[in-house]
Design a protein around this motif. Sequence first.
Motif, short mmCIF file in Angstrom:
data_model
loop_
_atom_site.label_atom_id
_atom_site.label_comp_id
_atom_site.label_asym_id
_atom_site.label_seq_id
_atom_site.Cartn_x
_atom_site.Cartn_y
_atom_site.Cartn_z
N LEU A 1 -38.37 35.50 10.17
CA LEU A 1 -39.16 36.36 9.29
C LEU A 1 -39.09 37.83 9.71
O LEU A 1 -39.07 38.73 8.87
CB LEU A 1 -40.62 35.90 9.28
N ALA B 1 -43.35 28.25 1.24
CA ALA B 1 -42.25 29.21 1.42
C ALA B 1 -42.45 30.43 0.54
O ALA B 1 -42.21 31.58 0.97
CB ALA B 1 -40.92 28.54 1.10
N ILE C 1 -38.99 24.13 4.56
CA ILE C 1 -40.37 24.35 4.16
C ILE C 1 -40.52 24.06 2.66
O ILE C 1 -39.67 24.47 1.86
CB ILE C 1 -40.80 25.80 4.47
N PHE D 1 -35.30 25.95 7.18
CA PHE D 1 -36.37 25.26 7.89
C PHE D 1 -36.96 24.09 7.10
O PHE D 1 -37.82 23.38 7.61
CB PHE D 1 -37.49 26.25 8.23
N MET E 1 -39.55 30.40 13.59
CA MET E 1 -39.64 30.88 12.21
C MET E 1 -39.98 32.37 12.18
O MET E 1 -39.50 33.11 11.32
CB MET E 1 -40.69 30.08 11.43
N LEU F 1 -46.37 27.98 10.40
CA LEU F 1 -45.95 29.01 9.45
C LEU F 1 -46.93 30.18 9.44
O LEU F 1 -46.54 31.35 9.35
CB LEU F 1 -45.81 28.41 8.05
N LEU G 1 -36.57 30.10 4.29
CA LEU G 1 -37.53 29.10 4.79
C LEU G 1 -37.28 27.74 4.16
O LEU G 1 -37.42 26.70 4.82
CB LEU G 1 -38.96 29.56 4.49
#
Length: 466
Positions: free
Chosen positions: A372, A182, A177, A175, A368, A426, A171
Amino acid sequence: MNWVSFPVLTYFHAFNLPVPLLATTDAESSSLVLAGVLLSLVVIYLASKLGGELCARIDLPPVLGELLAGVVVGVSALHLLIFPEAGEDGSHSLIMTLLQATANLSPDALTSVFHSQSEVISVLSELGVIILLFEIGLESDLKELLRVGIQATVVAVVGVVVPFALGTAGLMLIFGIPSVPAIFAGAALTATSIGITAKVLAEIQRLSSREGQIIIGAAVMDDILGIIVLAVVASLARDGKVEVGNVVYLIISSAVFLIGAIWIGRLLTPFFVTLVDGMKTRGQLLLSALIIAFVLSYVAAVIQLEAILGAFAAGLILAETEKQRELQKQVIPIADMLTPIFFVVVGARTDIGVLNPFVPENREGLIMASFLIMVAIFGKLVTGLSVFGQPGINRLAIGVGMIPRGEVGLVFASVGSASGVLTQSLEAAIIVMVILTTFLAPPLLRVVFNQGNGVVEPVEAPDPTE
């Protein structure tokens, strides 16, 4: 005071919450709470049976049907069973609409009835998972659990470290984050829903297998580790630092509780059997056993652990007595009444609206979520590779058994949302990950056991004298 309103008042006073209007109204309002609870139970039981029967007929675990049925009757579809967590005031609940139409409730009274009814159903749901874990403990073999204890601990640690590390790093690097959100999302990947996995293992008669005992032992350890991780990341989100003393306390209290409860319990079981044999009243075995289960659940909750750990420990203790088989038979009707509430409520609280790609704000979350989900599945599948000294064991089944996040993952998401540390995208990604891992694991678990190289233990034939 009407007895129906007492547990509701107790809840609000215990947490220093403002007492809703209902608590100060007459018995008529209390009877409406009871009416709402009864209607909710009708919806839950109908949904659980329809969903469970449908899945059983297409060779899927009935628990998956209960979860899916909960989604249908919950916030995602029919709005028959909804809860106030997302700011609901009851106006969108069809059950509350029916009560309002028949009892001419004012908007304030409607909200009060809705909150009180939701609290009762939530408590019954928690009782359901406590009884489920007590039943699972009764069906487990303490000696086998102790034998695989080191392996189960290794599986649990791998199942926490790998997804946490991969999720947090991914993350942040992929991304962009920030570190705290994160870390929180990575922590949500560590969870394992022992209730869902244990239910499926029991349904496919693999609970007492080597794989089943390792999965259950690892899931129990996972719960403990998950509580510690949640405490750490919640402290980090709140204060920007980790309270080391709190972490040490949780680790020590977890170990002392589990080891102490089982050790003391085994010493006292002869006294328990003698006491039950000397009783003359009806329900002496079941009620005495539930007292032990509830006391240990209470102790676990008081020391900031999960109440289900106490119930599981109680089941393990009583499984060592000569009353085990008789107690198992007596617990089944209680479990049949309460555990469907837990699974339907988990489904009802799940908002699958976050899966809609046509909603612009969902798209970033779905991207995202895809990441995950891959980490969530891979991070638990590798746990099977950490099993050692077990030739012929089904390692894939162990990995799959650790996949479902269930209500545990939703707790992480809700805590993160309440703390304000998670962005909307998120949070949506975490919820999507929880949904798919929860619904994917039960059918996969059945498939990998059917294709595994282990031999399914024979089911004991019923006693012809019964």
